[in-house]
Write a protein that holds these residues in place. Structure first.
Motif, short mmCIF file in Angstrom:
data_model
loop_
_atom_site.label_atom_id
_atom_site.label_comp_id
_atom_site.label_asym_id
_atom_site.label_seq_id
_atom_site.Cartn_x
_atom_site.Cartn_y
_atom_site.Cartn_z
N ASP A 100 -10.07 6.48 27.88
CA ASP A 100 -8.79 7.10 27.54
C ASP A 100 -8.94 7.86 26.22
O ASP A 100 -9.99 7.86 25.59
N ALA A 101 -7.85 8.50 25.82
CA ALA A 101 -7.81 9.22 24.54
C ALA A 101 -6.89 8.49 23.56
O ALA A 101 -6.28 9.10 22.69
N GLN A 102 -6.81 7.17 23.69
CA GLN A 102 -5.84 6.39 22.93
C GLN A 102 -6.03 6.46 21.42
O GLN A 102 -5.06 6.39 20.66
N VAL A 103 -7.25 6.59 20.96
CA VAL A 103 -7.45 6.64 19.50
C VAL A 103 -6.79 7.87 18.90
O VAL A 103 -6.47 7.89 17.71
N LEU A 104 -6.56 8.89 19.72
CA LEU A 104 -5.85 10.08 19.26
C LEU A 104 -4.38 10.05 19.63
O LEU A 104 -3.52 10.46 18.87
N LEU A 105 -4.06 9.51 20.82
CA LEU A 105 -2.68 9.48 21.29
C LEU A 105 -1.85 8.42 20.57
O LEU A 105 -0.64 8.59 20.40
N SER A 106 -2.49 7.32 20.19
CA SER A 106 -1.77 6.23 19.53
C SER A 106 -2.61 5.69 18.38
O SER A 106 -3.09 4.55 18.41
N PRO A 107 -2.80 6.47 17.32
CA PRO A 107 -3.72 6.08 16.24
C PRO A 107 -3.32 4.80 15.52
O PRO A 107 -4.18 4.07 15.02
N LYS A 108 -2.00 4.48 15.47
CA LYS A 108 -1.58 3.27 14.77
C LYS A 108 -2.00 1.99 15.48
O LYS A 108 -1.91 0.90 14.92
N SER A 109 -2.47 2.12 16.72
CA SER A 109 -2.92 0.94 17.46
C SER A 109 -4.31 0.48 17.03
O SER A 109 -4.78 -0.58 17.46
N TYR A 110 -4.98 1.26 16.18
CA TYR A 110 -6.37 0.97 15.82
C TYR A 110 -6.56 1.11 14.32
O TYR A 110 -5.86 1.87 13.65
N SER A 111 -7.55 0.41 13.80
CA SER A 111 -7.88 0.55 12.38
C SER A 111 -8.51 1.92 12.12
O SER A 111 -9.06 2.55 13.03
N LEU A 112 -8.44 2.36 10.88
CA LEU A 112 -9.00 3.66 10.51
C LEU A 112 -10.51 3.69 10.79
O LEU A 112 -11.03 4.67 11.33
N GLY A 113 -11.21 2.62 10.42
CA GLY A 113 -12.66 2.57 10.64
C GLY A 113 -13.02 2.68 12.11
O GLY A 113 -13.96 3.40 12.48
N PHE A 114 -12.27 1.96 12.96
CA PHE A 114 -12.52 2.01 14.40
C PHE A 114 -12.30 3.41 14.93
O PHE A 114 -13.12 3.94 15.69
N ARG A 115 -11.19 4.06 14.53
CA ARG A 115 -10.89 5.41 15.01
C ARG A 115 -11.98 6.40 14.60
O ARG A 115 -12.44 7.20 15.41
N LEU A 116 -12.39 6.35 13.34
CA LEU A 116 -13.40 7.29 12.85
C LEU A 116 -14.73 7.10 13.57
O LEU A 116 -15.40 8.08 13.93
N TRP A 117 -15.11 5.85 13.80
CA TRP A 117 -16.37 5.57 14.50
C TRP A 117 -16.32 6.10 15.93
O TRP A 117 -17.22 6.83 16.37
N TYR A 118 -15.28 5.75 16.66
CA TYR A 118 -15.18 6.18 18.05
C TYR A 118 -15.11 7.70 18.16
O TYR A 118 -15.78 8.31 19.01
#
Length: 369
Positions: free
Chosen positions: A110-128
């Motif tokens: 999915d594209a969840q790290v972009l569609l719902s960024p508050k669901s993930y930590s900043l480090g997780f989002r940047l890595w993915y």
């Protein structure tokens, strides 16, 4: 001619999640096709490679497996795996894979790290996001789990539509699970009218709307059972008011979850975005109606066999559920519709779809069909 394909077995070292379920079930569906010498395989031989810390679960995979060292975890995936890969195609089924491997396909669920960024930590989002950008540029193609996800991934600019291929998940694994009825007594649910939902505070899962719905008078006689890692304290810390008719089941086994689904009035799934949505289909295959938000891939997957409610309207959720609870004929009707719909989604079909895609993206291989 036999052509080997390596499946990235990092999912063997981690607890089962929805993403890991896909890798596990597709691998075993491919094993079934291999055992039956299905012509769709077209001479391909699949092998699951894993790190040393994955060998404890390697016997749950019916494909050939190989313990490949050294290193573990991210270092194993990013360094050991591409260094040892050689000529075979590498298949990554869990969102990311080694950035050094170009002869590969990666399933981005999915594209969840972009569609719902508050669901993930900043480090997780940047890595993915960093890894997936590299994979999208270097891999032969990307895979995903629905047409909705395919469109959303393309909109992010990760890859053009013609390089993204959708493979619907299966759901028939739930029928292999033996029910564990003891969970009903443990949670004092025998003879109780309840609805079931996932317990998580991830923003896009939107469980807050259910807590508000169950605080309403029309649902005062029904319980909400939340299963999963987030407990009462976690929700309270996030500022949620928790009505007294909410039960936190905690982690449950597959057998306990099947029992909870089978005895529930409905499975509630209010996600504001979803790449696929396995729990509604699992419940539907067991004859339990699903009430979903009309968001993400949920309408694509559940179709007209599920009921829907506005994800931002607690009163709407209370109205749909209370109406369903009162009308036994309607519950039975949606139970039948759900079974019929969910039965279309099998892991064998997913494996066959994967083989079709491999035919398309392996230009040196003639089509097997």
């Amino acid at each position: 001619m036999t052509r080997d394909i390596i499946i990235n077995g990092k999912f063997l070292r981690a607890p089962m999640t929805g993403v890991h379920r896909v890798a596990f079930e597709i691998s075993n569906a491919l094993a079934d096709l291999a055992e039956q010498q299905a012509p769709e395989l077209g001479g391909r031989r699949f092998e699951v490679w894993h790190s040393h810390d994955g060998r404890g679960r390697a016997d749950t995979i019916r494909l050939p497996t190989r313990d490949v060292g050294p290193l573990e975890n991210i270092l194993w995936e990013q360094m050991t795996l591409p260094a040892r890969q050689g000529q075979p195609v590498l298949l990554n089924l869990c969102n990311i894979g080694p950035m050094a491997s170009a002869n590969a396909l990666t399933m981005v669920h999915d594209a969840q790290v972009l569609l719902s960024p508050k669901s993930y930590s900043l480090g997780f989002r940047l890595w993915y996001m960093s890894v997936q950008r590299v994979l999208a540029r270097r891999n032969r193609a990307l895979l995903t789990v629905s047409e909705f996800s395919r469109q959303q991934i393309a909109k992010t600019g990760l890859a053009p539509l013609d390089r993204i291929h959708a493979i619907h998940n299966g759901v028939d694994h739930v029928l292999r699970v033996k029910p564990d009825e003891a969970v009903l007594a443990r949670l004092s649910l025998k003879g109780t009218n309840y609805a079931l939902a996932l317990s998580t505070v991830q923003e896009h899962k939107n469980i807050g709307v259910l807590l508000k719905a169950f605080a309403r008078a029309e649902l005062s006689g029904m319980k909400l059972v939340l299963f999963g890692s987030a407990g009462r304290e976690t929700f309270a810390a996030e500022g949620h008011a928790i009505p007294p008719n909410v039960i936190f089941a905690g982690h449950v086994t597959d057998g306990e979850l099947r029992t909870l689904m089978q005895h529930a009035c409905a499975l509630l799934f209010p996600s504001t975005t979803e790449g696929f949505g396995l729990p509604p289909l699992e419940a539907m295959l067991l004859g339990t109606p699903a009430i979903c938000a009309p968001c993400g891939a949920l309408p694509e997957v559940c179709g007209e066999a599920a009921l829907y409610a506005d994800p931002h309207d607690a009163a709407a959720w209370a109205a749909v559920l209370s109406s369903l609870a009162r009308d036994t004929d309607r519950r039975a009707s949606f139970g039948t519709l759900g079974r019929t719909r969910a039965a279309q989604f099998t892991w064998r079909n997913a494996a066959r779809r994967l083989l079709d895609i491999l035919d398309l993206v392996e230009p040196s291989r003639p089509h097997s069909r």
